[in-house]
Design a protein around this motif. Sequence first.
Motif, PDB file in Angstrom:
ATOM      1  N   TRP A   1      -4.091  10.572   3.314  1.00 57.65           N
ATOM      2  CA  TRP A   1      -4.470   9.762   1.891  1.00 57.65           C
ATOM      3  C   TRP A   1      -3.464   8.672   1.611  1.00 57.65           C
ATOM      4  O   TRP A   1      -2.166   9.251   1.018  1.00 57.65           O
ATOM      5  CB  TRP A   1      -4.430  10.736   0.806  1.00 57.65           C
ATOM      6  CG  TRP A   1      -5.950  11.399   1.116  1.00 57.65           C
ATOM      7  CD1 TRP A   1      -7.030  11.426   0.261  1.00 57.65           C
ATOM      8  CD2 TRP A   1      -5.888  12.842   1.586  1.00 57.65           C
ATOM      9  NE1 TRP A   1      -8.102  12.271   0.947  1.00 57.65           N
ATOM     10  CE2 TRP A   1      -7.411  13.490   1.522  1.00 57.65           C
ATOM     11  CE3 TRP A   1      -4.889  13.633   2.291  1.00 57.65           C
ATOM     12  CZ2 TRP A   1      -7.655  14.473   2.206  1.00 57.65           C
ATOM     13  CZ3 TRP A   1      -5.659  14.718   3.172  1.00 57.65           C
ATOM     14  CH2 TRP A   1      -6.875  15.055   2.682  1.00 57.65           C
ATOM     15  N   MET A   2      -3.536   7.549   1.603  1.00 58.33           N
ATOM     16  CA  MET A   2      -2.682   6.573   1.616  1.00 58.33           C
ATOM     17  C   MET A   2      -3.257   5.534   0.244  1.00 58.33           C
ATOM     18  O   MET A   2      -4.335   5.263   0.157  1.00 58.33           O
ATOM     19  CB  MET A   2      -2.495   5.665   2.617  1.00 58.33           C
ATOM     20  CG  MET A   2      -1.473   4.513   2.592  1.00 58.33           C
ATOM     21  SD  MET A   2      -1.570   3.635   4.253  1.00 58.33           S
ATOM     22  CE  MET A   2      -0.256   4.494   4.991  1.00 58.33           C
ATOM     23  N   THR A   3      -2.278   4.809  -0.402  1.00 59.03           N
ATOM     24  CA  THR A   3      -2.536   3.959  -1.118  1.00 59.03           C
ATOM     25  C   THR A   3      -2.081   2.728  -0.816  1.00 59.03           C
ATOM     26  O   THR A   3      -1.041   2.625  -0.205  1.00 59.03           O
ATOM     27  CB  THR A   3      -2.242   4.293  -3.031  1.00 59.03           C
ATOM     28  OG1 THR A   3      -0.951   4.476  -2.729  1.00 59.03           O
ATOM     29  CG2 THR A   3      -3.027   5.624  -3.300  1.00 59.03           C
ATOM     30  N   ALA A   4      -2.387   1.529  -1.536  1.00 67.06           N
ATOM     31  CA  ALA A   4      -2.153   0.207  -1.340  1.00 67.06           C
ATOM     32  C   ALA A   4      -2.156  -0.558  -2.886  1.00 67.06           C
ATOM     33  O   ALA A   4      -3.012  -0.370  -3.476  1.00 67.06           O
ATOM     34  CB  ALA A   4      -2.998  -0.663  -0.431  1.00 67.06           C
ATOM     35  N   THR A   5      -0.862  -1.173  -2.905  1.00 60.10           N
ATOM     36  CA  THR A   5      -0.799  -1.919  -4.165  1.00 60.10           C
ATOM     37  C   THR A   5       0.253  -3.051  -3.890  1.00 60.10           C
ATOM     38  O   THR A   5       0.957  -2.946  -2.859  1.00 60.10           O
ATOM     39  CB  THR A   5      -0.136  -1.284  -5.301  1.00 60.10           C
ATOM     40  OG1 THR A   5      -0.399  -1.820  -6.509  1.00 60.10           O
ATOM     41  CG2 THR A   5       1.033  -0.699  -5.361  1.00 60.10           C
ATOM     42  N   ARG A   6       0.263  -3.911  -4.612  1.00 62.32           N
ATOM     43  CA  ARG A   6       1.423  -5.048  -4.382  1.00 62.32           C
ATOM     44  C   ARG A   6       2.702  -4.496  -4.803  1.00 62.32           C
ATOM     45  O   ARG A   6       3.139  -3.848  -6.058  1.00 62.32           O
ATOM     46  CB  ARG A   6       1.015  -6.237  -5.359  1.00 62.32           C
ATOM     47  CG  ARG A   6       0.222  -7.301  -4.773  1.00 62.32           C
ATOM     48  CD  ARG A   6      -0.280  -8.294  -5.921  1.00 62.32           C
ATOM     49  NE  ARG A   6      -1.100  -7.503  -6.705  1.00 62.32           N
ATOM     50  CZ  ARG A   6      -1.356  -8.246  -7.980  1.00 62.32           C
ATOM     51  NH1 ARG A   6      -1.170  -9.475  -8.336  1.00 62.32           N
ATOM     52  NH2 ARG A   6      -2.188  -7.501  -8.875  1.00 62.32           N
ATOM     53  N   SER A   7       3.720  -4.540  -3.625  1.00 59.57           N
ATOM     54  CA  SER A   7       3.569  -5.090  -2.308  1.00 59.57           C
ATOM     55  C   SER A   7       3.799  -3.998  -1.262  1.00 59.57           C
ATOM     56  O   SER A   7       4.732  -3.875  -0.658  1.00 59.57           O
ATOM     57  CB  SER A   7       4.339  -6.488  -1.930  1.00 59.57           C
ATOM     58  OG  SER A   7       3.961  -7.199  -2.809  1.00 59.57           O
ATOM     59  N   HIS A   8       3.414  -2.842  -1.594  1.00 61.42           N
ATOM     60  CA  HIS A   8       3.625  -1.534  -0.662  1.00 61.42           C
ATOM     61  C   HIS A   8       2.502  -0.575  -0.302  1.00 61.42           C
ATOM     62  O   HIS A   8       1.582  -0.386  -1.140  1.00 61.42           O
ATOM     63  CB  HIS A   8       4.830  -0.780  -1.187  1.00 61.42           C
ATOM     64  CG  HIS A   8       4.751  -0.262  -2.435  1.00 61.42           C
ATOM     65  ND1 HIS A   8       4.989  -0.665  -3.789  1.00 61.42           N
ATOM     66  CD2 HIS A   8       4.073   0.961  -2.835  1.00 61.42           C
ATOM     67  CE1 HIS A   8       4.662  -0.323  -4.596  1.00 61.42           C
ATOM     68  NE2 HIS A   8       4.225   0.769  -4.287  1.00 61.42           N
ATOM     69  N   PHE A   9       2.370   0.094   0.752  1.00 61.37           N
ATOM     70  CA  PHE A   9       1.398   1.081   0.908  1.00 61.37           C
ATOM     71  C   PHE A   9       2.400   2.305   0.839  1.00 61.37           C
ATOM     72  O   PHE A   9       3.689   2.326   0.988  1.00 61.37           O
ATOM     73  CB  PHE A   9       1.258   1.084   2.697  1.00 61.37           C
ATOM     74  CG  PHE A   9       0.518   0.069   2.986  1.00 61.37           C
ATOM     75  CD1 PHE A   9      -1.093   0.105   2.683  1.00 61.37           C
ATOM     76  CD2 PHE A   9       1.007  -0.808   3.844  1.00 61.37           C
ATOM     77  CE1 PHE A   9      -1.660  -1.083   3.034  1.00 61.37           C
ATOM     78  CE2 PHE A   9       0.018  -1.978   4.266  1.00 61.37           C
ATOM     79  CZ  PHE A   9      -1.124  -2.087   3.822  1.00 61.37           C
ATOM     80  N   THR A  10       1.655   3.439   0.247  1.00 59.83           N
ATOM     81  CA  THR A  10       2.335   4.708  -0.005  1.00 59.83           C
ATOM     82  C   THR A  10       1.458   5.669   0.911  1.00 59.83           C
ATOM     83  O   THR A  10       0.365   5.841   0.482  1.00 59.83           O
ATOM     84  CB  THR A  10       2.501   5.118  -1.226  1.00 59.83           C
ATOM     85  OG1 THR A  10       3.169   4.179  -2.099  1.00 59.83           O
ATOM     86  CG2 THR A  10       3.216   6.449  -1.593  1.00 59.83           C
ATOM     87  N   PRO A  11       2.073   6.431   1.845  1.00 62.61           N
ATOM     88  CA  PRO A  11       3.719   6.249   2.551  1.00 62.61           C
ATOM     89  C   PRO A  11       3.710   5.163   3.330  1.00 62.61           C
ATOM     90  O   PRO A  11       2.972   4.576   3.890  1.00 62.61           O
ATOM     91  CB  PRO A  11       3.662   7.448   3.244  1.00 62.61           C
ATOM     92  CG  PRO A  11       2.208   7.973   3.654  1.00 62.61           C
ATOM     93  CD  PRO A  11       1.390   7.362   2.640  1.00 62.61           C
ATOM     94  N   GLU A  12       4.984   4.994   3.666  1.00 63.92           N
ATOM     95  CA  GLU A  12       5.606   4.011   4.569  1.00 63.92           C
ATOM     96  C   GLU A  12       5.697   4.294   6.093  1.00 63.92           C
ATOM     97  O   GLU A  12       6.182   3.589   6.875  1.00 63.92           O
ATOM     98  CB  GLU A  12       6.417   3.034   3.993  1.00 63.92           C
ATOM     99  CG  GLU A  12       6.124   2.334   2.604  1.00 63.92           C
ATOM    100  CD  GLU A  12       7.241   1.388   2.105  1.00 63.92           C
ATOM    101  OE1 GLU A  12       8.366   1.642   2.340  1.00 63.92           O
ATOM    102  OE2 GLU A  12       6.817   0.399   1.616  1.00 63.92           O
TER     103      GLU A  12
END
Length: 671
Positions: free
Chosen positions: A581-592
């Motif tokens: 389960w990953m999220t995207a926002t400016r300016s990173h994905f979590t996890p990397e």
Amino acid sequence: MSSTLRRKLVPVALSIIALLVAAGAWLIGCRSTGGNATATIVSGDADSVIAARGLTPADVYAAVKTYQPSGKKDEYVLFASGGHSGQVLAVGVPSMRLLKLIGVFTPEPWQGWGFSRDTRRVLDEGDVDGKSIHWGDTHHPALSETAGDYDGQFLFINDKAQARVAVIDLRDFETKQLVKNPIAMSDHGGSVATPNTDYVIEGGQYAGPLGWRYASLEQYQQQYRGMVTFWKFDRKAGRIVPAESFSIEVPPYWQDICDAGKKVSDGWAFCNSINTEMATGGIEQGKPPFEAGVSKRDMDYLHVIDWRKAAQLVAAGRARTVNGFRVLPLDVAAKEGVLWFVPEPKSPHGVDVTPGGDFIVVSGKLDPHVTVYSFAKLQQAIAAHRYSGKDVFGVPVVDFDAAMEKQVELGLGPLHTQFGPDGYAYTSLFLDSAVARWTLGGPYASLHPEAPWTLVQKVPVQYNIGHLSVAEGDTVSPDGGYLVAMNKWSVDRFLTVGPLHPQNFQLVDISGKGPSMQVLYDMPIGIGEPHYAQMIKADKLKAWEIYPQIGWDARTMTADATAPQAGKERFVRNGNQVEIWMTATRSHFTPEHIQIKKGDHVVWHVTNVETAKDATHGFTLPGFDVNLSLEPGETETFEFLAEKGGTYTYYCTEFCSALHLEMVGYMTVQG
Ligand code: K7E
Ligand code: CUA
């Protein structure tokens, strides 16, 4: 311009330019591209530019009619078929700016269309006999209608090659469903929405044994059939419901274009046919080729269908099933008052119902006239059994003169007709390369000063026009004002980009009366080949600027409670089953960092947790054919099997921020 003429004119043009430059004129640059480019790099005031570019008053009028100052929006949106690109174009009118290429039957990576699990599932709904078909031949888009007016909610389009229909939701301009016609392999007379979008009509094209099973061409008349399918549409669900849909079996006459009746003719459908000869070709055996065999007779048959009656008979159990789909048999349709024929001249292409539903306009490619049938006369003829006989399948043939209202001579190769608000009709002339404006009679006669049923003007277009589209032109209340001609050839209109020439949409001004039509704008489209288009008032579209909730599933159009959320990102391993389960926002994905092992089966969800308009992130996992477009709020999922060890960088494909290049992560596969 011929090339000899061009060669003669180039030196002349160049010496004029040299003169102007020498005289210290404001002309500071020009390009030559074989003689027909006008100088564009000119400075000074508007008059100077007009003079330097040699613009005529008509050119200036066209420019000011179509130019949109920066930031100003268009009045109409044209939804145009993208032909065998399998896509749909959304174009702003009058600027003719391309707003979007909507992925439909063909994968489209910018939108992530076909590169996530769930978008691929929609494409897979269009599989044929278990085989993936990742393109389509789109012909006729149809906007959903309420009381005969475009309502801006949905768009339907057919794939002629595989007889499929797509449903596009105009809240997010994304394709939600593909349905494969279970009984036919090709279609053409669709998509057409009935006036309240109860049904989406899909008429067939090339006849075949129903269900495309084997039957020898020797058995053409006995075994081959045409069809007209009525797909039930559930507006609330935004889906076609195959179990509530049905087809009508019709003779193997190669049905062509269909239109739905409206107002007085609501409940009826009308379809052309082109091969009542039942020609089967075979040029290699010395038989007449299809083109000769199919156009032998002077008349083919306009199919007149009472679809409400057909629906009642199907509901009453009179259908049989073919491939699990309900089909009303031809003999039932012929006997029970569902299907009639009316002779139509000559190689028909195009059947269009007037705004009031009172006339049906048919074109014959090899007849310089359009033939106008009166719905009232047709009804009277049916009631009075004014038949000229029956066809070989027992379908009653209505007497031509009993149903015909008028024939209007327009020119060579008439195809399709659209209507304005003012009693004008517009017909494309394929061979003349022109749009004809002509006047309707009957209840429309009082709307214009010219005589009824009369050609008013032919405006040349470049070249070989197929369909045309008038603003709101298929509704019970057309707007007029603009017409778009969709041309098959462009030959000398644009810079040469190789032997495959651009195809040309031309915007035509139809705002005036009488012989005042003028071409305003040429728009080459980067894909082809366009067939039909519908043009809707932009303010009827209520497209979302952003998805309503974080974790939005654009396939179900609901928030997915299991979608990744900020602060709840996780990695779960269960044997060799991995879920992310990953999220995207400016300016990173979590996890990397994602660390998996060879042999893992991975299910990976990504949510864009942004709430700002246009803050779209992309996501690609190179080497795995994954490319997502994550609009604000949207969640997408992909799956794969890690077949070998390696190191992969996943990254955001939309330049979303100053630190976009840093929006990246590593997936290592151990093994
Ligand atoms: Cu191209 Cu309507 Cu398929 Cu005529 S059709 S042009
Ligand atoms: Cu997100 Cu670039």
